[in-house]
Design an enzyme around this catalytic site. Structure first.
Site, PDB file in Angstrom:
ATOM      1  N   HIS A 152      39.580  41.762  35.027  1.00 36.97           N
ATOM      2  CA  HIS A 152      39.772  40.684  35.832  1.00 36.97           C
ATOM      3  C   HIS A 152      40.823  40.689  37.286  1.00 36.97           C
ATOM      4  O   HIS A 152      41.107  40.027  37.760  1.00 36.97           O
ATOM      5  CB  HIS A 152      40.347  39.450  35.298  1.00 36.97           C
ATOM      6  CG  HIS A 152      39.351  39.114  34.036  1.00 36.97           C
ATOM      7  ND1 HIS A 152      39.442  39.536  32.875  1.00 36.97           N
ATOM      8  CD2 HIS A 152      38.224  38.266  34.215  1.00 36.97           C
ATOM      9  CE1 HIS A 152      38.525  38.875  31.862  1.00 36.97           C
ATOM     10  NE2 HIS A 152      37.849  38.366  32.564  1.00 36.97           N
ATOM     11  N   ASP A 170      41.864  45.217  31.461  1.00 39.64           N
ATOM     12  CA  ASP A 170      41.512  43.935  31.773  1.00 39.64           C
ATOM     13  C   ASP A 170      40.950  44.212  33.120  1.00 39.64           C
ATOM     14  O   ASP A 170      41.441  44.513  34.100  1.00 39.64           O
ATOM     15  CB  ASP A 170      42.655  43.015  31.968  1.00 39.64           C
ATOM     16  CG  ASP A 170      42.087  41.566  32.319  1.00 39.64           C
ATOM     17  OD1 ASP A 170      41.208  41.100  32.679  1.00 39.64           O
ATOM     18  OD2 ASP A 170      43.141  40.938  31.835  1.00 39.64           O
ATOM     19  N   CYS A 183      33.156  40.158  34.759  1.00 39.32           N
ATOM     20  CA  CYS A 183      34.148  40.889  34.054  1.00 39.32           C
ATOM     21  C   CYS A 183      33.218  41.833  32.947  1.00 39.32           C
ATOM     22  O   CYS A 183      33.638  43.037  32.664  1.00 39.32           O
ATOM     23  CB  CYS A 183      35.104  39.928  33.249  1.00 39.32           C
ATOM     24  SG  CYS A 183      34.213  38.659  32.418  1.00 39.32           S
TER      25      CYS A 183
END
Length: 243
Positions: free
Chosen positions: A194, A192, A68
């Site tokens: 992810h 994000d 990440c």
């Protein structure tokens, strides 16, 4: 003082021009544009300029569970490319690791590993790879993040670069802050890394892989967005002084 990436290459045919060294990417750009503002009132402070959305599993590379911060770094480097502060390519995971080893921040065995990196490592890479300096805002507890909204808003107002958030075992990219001076309420525009799906903007919006978040909200992948007792580093890249 001049940005060499702003040089134009004139084609021998129709006379059109393209920016040197910045080929068009298939990645989504500016995925936050069009999102409704959070319902807290006040003023919005947003990233200034274009960026590309880097996330897990792109380029047929499985970095789920550990990449990440690498993806956040790639998003940040894409911002510097698209603003034409550099023509250098966005580095891959292995190249990022090689830079850290060359700087003697990591041992040679780090290359090719699935080891995490954090905000401090990102600052080393931005400095070495792009010549970009960074400021790091440290927040001792996740519960104290809203109290730093004014400082983060000032970053977007003065620098406009994406911010990497590192804390616990997760990393995010911060694209903006909403701050209400009258009530003290704050919301944060989180990108994000992810996400593991394809380049589908509708799916990204529906899953809140980009969206406005407040203290106590859940992350797109589930679980708390921030841990109340964990400390967080906000890596704030500084815009170069160029023409």
């Amino acid at each position: 003082m001049l940005r060499f990436a702003n040089a134009l290459e004139w084609s021998s045919g129709g006379g059109s021009s393209i920016a040197a060294g910045v080929p068009r990417s298939l990645r989504l750009r500016n995925v936050h544009e069009g999102l409704p503002a959070p319902g807290i009132g006040g003023q919005l402070y947003l990233v200034d300029g274009a960026y590309e959305y880097y996330h897990y599993m792109q380029d047929k590379f499985n970095d789920a569970g550990w990449g990440c911060a690498y993806r956040s770094l790639q998003t940040i480097v894409s911002w510097f490319r698209l603003q034409k502060y550099t023509a250098k390519p966005v580095p891959g995971h292995r190249q990022i690791q090689e830079v850290l080893v060359a700087l003697k921040d990591k041992e040679a065995s780090f290359i090719g590993s699935s080891n995490w990196i954090g905000a401090i490592e990102l600052s080393y890479i931005l400095d070495e790879y792009l010549g970009v300096t960074s400021k790091v805002l440290t927040v001792n507890r996740g519960s104290e993040i809203p109290a730093n909204a004014r400082a983060l808003a000032q970053h977007f107002a003065s620098q406009g670069t994406p911010i990497m958030i590192g804390g616990g075992v997760l990393a995010y990219t911060l694209l903006g802050v909403a701050f209400n001076e009258d009530t003290g309420e704050a919301a944060f525009l989180i990108l994000d890394p992810h996400y593991t799906g394809g380049e589908d903007l509708k799916k990204i919006w529906q899953g809140t892989w980009v969206g406005w978040k407040q203290l106590g909200d859940s992350a797109a992948a589930g679980g708390p967005l921030s841990v109340k007792d964990a400390f967080y580093n906000f890596l704030c890249p500084q815009r170069p002084s160029t023409v």
